[in-house]
Enzyme design. Sequence first.
Site, short mmCIF file in Angstrom:
data_model
loop_
_atom_site.label_atom_id
_atom_site.label_comp_id
_atom_site.label_asym_id
_atom_site.label_seq_id
_atom_site.Cartn_x
_atom_site.Cartn_y
_atom_site.Cartn_z
N CYS A 83 0.83 -1.21 0.00
CA CYS A 83 0.00 0.00 0.00
C CYS A 83 0.87 1.26 0.00
CB CYS A 83 -0.91 -0.01 1.23
SG CYS A 83 -2.04 1.38 1.25
N CYS A 87 0.25 5.00 6.96
CA CYS A 87 -0.38 4.79 8.28
C CYS A 87 0.62 4.09 9.21
CB CYS A 87 -1.65 3.96 8.13
SG CYS A 87 -2.73 4.56 6.80
N CYS A 90 0.39 0.37 10.31
CA CYS A 90 -0.05 -0.67 9.37
C CYS A 90 1.08 -1.50 8.76
CB CYS A 90 -0.88 -0.05 8.26
SG CYS A 90 -1.60 -1.32 7.18
N CYS A 127 -16.42 -9.37 6.05
CA CYS A 127 -15.83 -8.08 5.70
C CYS A 127 -14.61 -8.28 4.80
CB CYS A 127 -15.43 -7.33 6.97
SG CYS A 127 -14.66 -5.74 6.62
N CYS A 158 -19.59 -6.32 4.22
CA CYS A 158 -18.88 -5.09 4.56
C CYS A 158 -17.61 -5.07 3.72
CB CYS A 158 -18.54 -5.09 6.05
SG CYS A 158 -17.70 -3.58 6.59
N CYS A 218 -19.60 2.10 8.69
CA CYS A 218 -18.83 1.40 9.71
C CYS A 218 -17.57 2.23 9.93
CB CYS A 218 -18.49 -0.01 9.23
SG CYS A 218 -17.42 -0.92 10.38
N ARG A 290 -17.89 -2.76 17.88
CA ARG A 290 -17.14 -3.99 17.57
C ARG A 290 -15.79 -4.01 18.27
NH1 ARG A 290 -20.48 -5.98 13.54
NH2 ARG A 290 -21.61 -4.36 12.42
N1 SAM Z 1 -6.66 0.39 3.13
C1 SAM Z 1 -7.95 0.67 3.60
C2 SAM Z 1 -7.99 1.84 4.56
O1 SAM Z 1 -7.01 2.10 5.23
O2 SAM Z 1 -9.05 2.48 4.65
C3 SAM Z 1 -8.67 -0.51 4.22
C4 SAM Z 1 -7.90 -1.50 5.06
S1 SAM Z 1 -7.19 -0.86 6.56
C5 SAM Z 1 -6.09 -2.16 7.01
C6 SAM Z 1 -8.54 -0.93 7.71
C7 SAM Z 1 -8.30 -0.46 9.11
O3 SAM Z 1 -7.56 -1.44 9.84
C8 SAM Z 1 -7.49 0.79 9.33
O4 SAM Z 1 -8.22 1.96 9.13
C9 SAM Z 1 -7.09 0.66 10.79
O5 SAM Z 1 -8.06 1.28 11.61
C10 SAM Z 1 -7.07 -0.85 11.01
N2 SAM Z 1 -5.72 -1.34 11.29
C11 SAM Z 1 -4.73 -1.51 10.39
N3 SAM Z 1 -3.60 -1.95 10.98
C12 SAM Z 1 -3.88 -2.06 12.30
C13 SAM Z 1 -3.12 -2.46 13.44
N4 SAM Z 1 -1.84 -2.79 13.35
N5 SAM Z 1 -3.73 -2.48 14.64
C14 SAM Z 1 -5.04 -2.12 14.75
N6 SAM Z 1 -5.79 -1.73 13.71
C15 SAM Z 1 -5.23 -1.69 12.50
C1 DTB Z 2 -11.31 -2.46 11.42
O1 DTB Z 2 -11.62 -1.42 12.02
N1 DTB Z 2 -10.48 -3.38 11.89
C2 DTB Z 2 -10.26 -4.44 10.93
C3 DTB Z 2 -11.30 -4.08 9.84
N2 DTB Z 2 -11.76 -2.79 10.22
C4 DTB Z 2 -10.92 -4.14 8.44
C5 DTB Z 2 -8.85 -4.53 10.46
C6 DTB Z 2 -7.86 -4.80 11.56
C7 DTB Z 2 -6.52 -4.98 10.95
C8 DTB Z 2 -5.48 -5.36 11.97
C9 DTB Z 2 -4.13 -5.49 11.36
C10 DTB Z 2 -3.98 -6.57 10.34
O2 DTB Z 2 -4.41 -7.72 10.58
O3 DTB Z 2 -3.35 -6.32 9.30
FE1 SF4 Z 3 -2.83 1.24 3.37
FE2 SF4 Z 3 -2.73 0.10 5.73
FE3 SF4 Z 3 -3.20 2.69 5.57
FE4 SF4 Z 3 -5.09 0.94 4.74
S1 SF4 Z 3 -4.33 1.20 6.82
S2 SF4 Z 3 -4.39 2.80 3.69
S3 SF4 Z 3 -3.76 -0.69 3.96
S4 SF4 Z 3 -1.31 1.65 4.94
#
Ligand code: SAM
Ligand code: DTB
Ligand code: SF4
Length: 343
Positions: A83, A87, A90, A127, A158, A218, A290
């Site tokens: 990506c 973030c 992430c 989801c 979702c 959501c 959730r």
């Molecule tokens: N890329 C898209 C976005 O960011 O909107 C969708 C997928 S993203 C992984 C969805 C959500 O997962 C993020 O907004 C964040 O709130 C959550 N998330 C990602 N990495 C995480 C982590 N290490 N711990 C907790 N939540 C996480």
């Molecule tokens: C949300 O708020 N939490 C989920 C879902 N929406 C998509 C994602 C959590 C991701 C946790 C880190 C991972 O497994 O990569």
């Molecule tokens: Fe990309 Fe992760 Fe940010 Fe979603 S949360 S936009 S997958 S870097």
Amino acid sequence: MSQLTSDITVDLERCPDNTAGKFADKLAGTAVESPRWDVARIKTLLDLPFNDLIHRAQLVHRQHHDANAVQLSTLISVKTGGCPEDCGYCPQAARYHTDVENQEMLGLDEVVATAAAAKAQGASRFCMGAAWRGPKQRDIEKMTEMVSAVKALGLETCATLGMLKPGQAEQLRQAGLDYYNHNLDTAPEFYGEVITTRHYEDRLDTLQKVRGAGINVCCGGIVGMGESRHARAGLIAQLANLDPYPESVPINHLVQVEGTPLHGTVALDPLEFVRTIAAARITMPKAMVRLSAGRQEMSDAVQALCFLAGANSIFYGDKLLTTGNPEAERDKALFDKLGLSSI
Ligand code: SAM
Ligand code: DTB
Ligand code: SF4
């Protein structure tokens, strides 16, 4: 009862549902809508003695939900890693060196087979997540096929695909998408510490597109990123003041992944996480709250407190998107121990 506690009680009794603070303030003949939940009021909630806070959350929870029912939702990563965003939490951001391996978009058959298996295991919601800044038109076409096929299995659908362009939410809605997940992640004041490649306004803009297309919103955030209690109040205020507030509010606990900037953040006291769940429940009474990422690192006792504080959904299955989640067997044992039923 302390003065502070009784003030909050009065406040909540006056505003039992999403009407809190909707009183017109007639100043100089102009009707001004006051914010329904300002940050200070939510901070006051978070500062309550723990037992009082949980008691309030239980009262609100039982008014609107079955207190012993928890929805099971299964996640799938339909496109993993690589990506372009930054973030800080992430593991899928291309710029950080984590163990996540990039994967092309999954095929329709694999997604449908995973959804069918999740349903057979007891999930009622599915989801689909993708590591995109936002979907391209050809991605949306594939996603609409997936959404229709998963919906046809009788599952709630979702998707979380990043920022949406005009028209994309409508296409997803037409395919049968029930909810779109797009998180605000944290308070505006802390946001810049975590993400710089997209702005808070961009997120609000996507949420508006989702709402405009008639898809349930959501939207939640992440706790445990080094933010203050005041910032947690700020996140909840942003969510609760969306008009209407989201139908679904995922509260994630940061999963610390080696290689990401937030790896090594000082661990948050788990009771602060529970308090955040309670504040979400009190301020967004009808929403599904959730208990999302971070359960694998949580004891059964902390999870039980989250349910007591008003969480009524979990991610079910041994993987979130790229990180671990409790095994289904552990969750079944937890539900048995707590007398919870799955919905
Ligand atoms: N890329 C898209 C976005 O960011 O909107 C969708 C997928 S993203 C992984 C969805 C959500 O997962 C993020 O907004 C964040 O709130 C959550 N998330 C990602 N990495 C995480 C982590 N290490 N711990 C907790 N939540 C996480
Ligand atoms: C949300 O708020 N939490 C989920 C879902 N929406 C998509 C994602 C959590 C991701 C946790 C880190 C991972 O497994 O990569
Ligand atoms: Fe990309 Fe992760 Fe940010 Fe979603 S949360 S936009 S997958 S870097």
